[in-house]
Design a protein around this motif. Sequence first.
Motif, mmCIF file in Angstrom:
data_model
loop_
_atom_site.group_PDB
_atom_site.id
_atom_site.type_symbol
_atom_site.label_atom_id
_atom_site.label_comp_id
_atom_site.label_asym_id
_atom_site.label_seq_id
_atom_site.Cartn_x
_atom_site.Cartn_y
_atom_site.Cartn_z
ATOM 1 N N LEU A 121 1.010 -1.318 0.007
ATOM 2 C CA LEU A 121 0.180 0.016 -0.009
ATOM 3 C C LEU A 121 0.885 1.277 -0.069
ATOM 4 C CD1 LEU A 121 -2.743 -1.140 2.354
ATOM 5 C CD2 LEU A 121 -2.997 -0.875 0.114
ATOM 6 N N GLU A 122 1.839 1.284 0.943
ATOM 7 C CA GLU A 122 2.820 2.345 0.790
ATOM 8 C C GLU A 122 3.512 2.518 -0.563
ATOM 9 O OE1 GLU A 122 5.776 1.896 3.807
ATOM 10 O OE2 GLU A 122 4.401 1.903 5.310
ATOM 11 N N HIS A 123 3.936 1.479 -1.240
ATOM 12 C CA HIS A 123 4.325 1.698 -2.653
ATOM 13 C C HIS A 123 3.390 2.158 -3.448
ATOM 14 C CE1 HIS A 123 6.645 0.557 -5.994
ATOM 15 N NE2 HIS A 123 5.784 -0.052 -6.539
ATOM 16 N N GLU A 124 2.109 1.801 -3.292
ATOM 17 C CA GLU A 124 1.127 2.161 -4.361
ATOM 18 C C GLU A 124 0.987 3.625 -4.140
ATOM 19 O OE1 GLU A 124 -1.616 1.894 -7.364
ATOM 20 O OE2 GLU A 124 -0.281 0.377 -6.589
ATOM 21 N N LEU A 125 0.785 4.088 -3.045
ATOM 22 C CA LEU A 125 0.662 5.552 -2.709
ATOM 23 C C LEU A 125 1.922 6.562 -3.233
ATOM 24 C CD1 LEU A 125 -0.646 5.510 1.121
ATOM 25 C CD2 LEU A 125 -1.812 6.143 -0.930
ATOM 26 N N LYS A 126 3.006 5.952 -3.164
ATOM 27 C CA LYS A 126 4.064 6.612 -3.724
ATOM 28 C C LYS A 126 4.162 6.743 -5.377
ATOM 29 C CE LYS A 126 7.428 5.674 -0.152
ATOM 30 N NZ LYS A 126 8.652 4.898 0.373
ATOM 31 N N LEU A 127 3.471 5.510 -5.789
ATOM 32 C CA LEU A 127 3.282 5.660 -7.179
ATOM 33 C C LEU A 127 2.338 6.668 -7.684
ATOM 34 C CD1 LEU A 127 3.602 1.916 -8.136
ATOM 35 C CD2 LEU A 127 5.173 3.697 -8.888
ATOM 36 N N LEU A 128 1.266 6.706 -6.942
ATOM 37 C CA LEU A 128 0.243 7.740 -7.261
ATOM 38 C C LEU A 128 0.407 9.067 -7.073
ATOM 39 C CD1 LEU A 128 -2.985 5.856 -5.372
ATOM 40 C CD2 LEU A 128 -2.519 6.186 -7.842
ATOM 41 N N ASP A 129 1.412 9.389 -6.153
ATOM 42 C CA ASP A 129 2.104 10.864 -5.818
ATOM 43 C C ASP A 129 2.983 11.152 -7.133
ATOM 44 O OD1 ASP A 129 2.464 12.968 -4.289
ATOM 45 O OD2 ASP A 129 4.482 12.096 -3.747
ATOM 46 N N ILE A 130 3.766 10.109 -7.415
ATOM 47 C CA ILE A 130 4.552 10.375 -8.580
ATOM 48 C C ILE A 130 3.812 10.766 -9.775
ATOM 49 C CG2 ILE A 130 6.388 9.429 -10.149
ATOM 50 C CD1 ILE A 130 7.519 8.260 -7.724
ATOM 51 N N GLU A 131 2.476 9.831 -9.977
ATOM 52 C CA GLU A 131 2.020 10.079 -11.075
ATOM 53 C C GLU A 131 1.272 11.553 -11.097
ATOM 54 O OE1 GLU A 131 -0.861 6.592 -11.284
ATOM 55 O OE2 GLU A 131 0.545 5.444 -11.965
ATOM 56 N N GLU A 132 0.677 12.010 -9.885
ATOM 57 C CA GLU A 132 0.173 12.976 -9.770
ATOM 58 C C GLU A 132 1.090 14.254 -10.270
ATOM 59 O OE1 GLU A 132 -1.386 15.807 -6.119
ATOM 60 O OE2 GLU A 132 -2.224 13.809 -6.242
ATOM 61 N N MET A 137 3.199 18.272 -14.025
ATOM 62 C CA MET A 137 4.160 18.880 -14.958
ATOM 63 C C MET A 137 3.878 18.868 -16.219
ATOM 64 S SD MET A 137 7.620 17.549 -13.331
ATOM 65 C CE MET A 137 8.750 18.846 -13.801
ATOM 66 N N GLU A 138 3.124 18.030 -16.719
ATOM 67 C CA GLU A 138 2.522 17.749 -18.262
ATOM 68 C C GLU A 138 1.791 19.036 -18.334
ATOM 69 O OE1 GLU A 138 1.230 13.875 -18.394
ATOM 70 O OE2 GLU A 138 3.168 13.126 -19.154
ATOM 71 N N ARG A 139 0.658 19.400 -17.342
ATOM 72 C CA ARG A 139 -0.288 20.019 -17.582
ATOM 73 C C ARG A 139 0.451 21.677 -17.535
ATOM 74 N NH1 ARG A 139 -3.202 17.280 -13.698
ATOM 75 N NH2 ARG A 139 -2.376 18.475 -11.861
ATOM 76 N N LYS A 140 1.658 21.996 -16.754
ATOM 77 C CA LYS A 140 2.231 23.041 -16.854
ATOM 78 C C LYS A 140 3.116 23.226 -18.011
ATOM 79 C CE LYS A 140 3.253 23.468 -11.655
ATOM 80 N NZ LYS A 140 4.258 23.611 -10.695
ATOM 81 N N GLN A 141 3.516 22.228 -18.540
ATOM 82 C CA GLN A 141 4.341 22.132 -19.952
ATOM 83 C C GLN A 141 3.286 22.471 -21.107
ATOM 84 O OE1 GLN A 141 5.925 18.180 -21.173
ATOM 85 N NE2 GLN A 141 7.667 19.199 -21.894
ATOM 86 N N GLN A 142 2.144 22.341 -21.029
ATOM 87 C CA GLN A 142 1.107 22.130 -22.195
ATOM 88 C C GLN A 142 0.688 23.786 -22.096
ATOM 89 O OE1 GLN A 142 -1.758 19.373 -21.788
ATOM 90 N NE2 GLN A 142 -0.670 17.707 -22.471
ATOM 91 N N SER A 143 0.776 24.675 -20.989
ATOM 92 C CA SER A 143 0.137 25.739 -20.854
ATOM 93 C C SER A 143 1.277 26.700 -20.985
ATOM 94 C CB SER A 143 -0.541 26.069 -19.601
ATOM 95 O OG SER A 143 0.209 25.681 -18.465
#
Length: 143
Positions: A121-132, A137-143
């Motif tokens: 579960l901790e690993h999954e939370l870390k992955l979700l944080d990185i995906e977020e 960053m992708e949103r910032k890059q597009q704007s």
Amino acid sequence: MLTTKQISELLRVSEETVRRWIRTGELHAEQDGKGYRVDELALKRLVDEKSQIPGTALNKILPIIQDMFGPEAAQFAKSNVFDPLQATMQSSETTATPEASKASMEAELARLKRKKRRLELEHELKLLDIEEQIASMERKQQS
């Protein structure tokens, strides 16, 4: 489960050293109120790792014991002072009934399964944080 104070007394290091090992991730611990509880297996892993690293206190003390008292004394110290789990298991093996041994094994197995699930579960939370963070960053890059 051992407290930081118990570990510091057992390994003859300061409590701050034990807390630093926990903060840096070298020693896995579970928070218990304001303190920490450390599983004996996690402590054994740390001792095994630290005793192999040149320059560490745990690496320095075993050769000194060996020089002063011989290899048997160094092995005894490693097994009984620096390896509390092994000493505990050896003493319990001589007095435990098969039923108690089976019950303790079942309890340990259940604890390890809970620990595995918590780590997943901790690993999954870390992955979700990185995906977020990536999405941000992708949103910032597009704007």
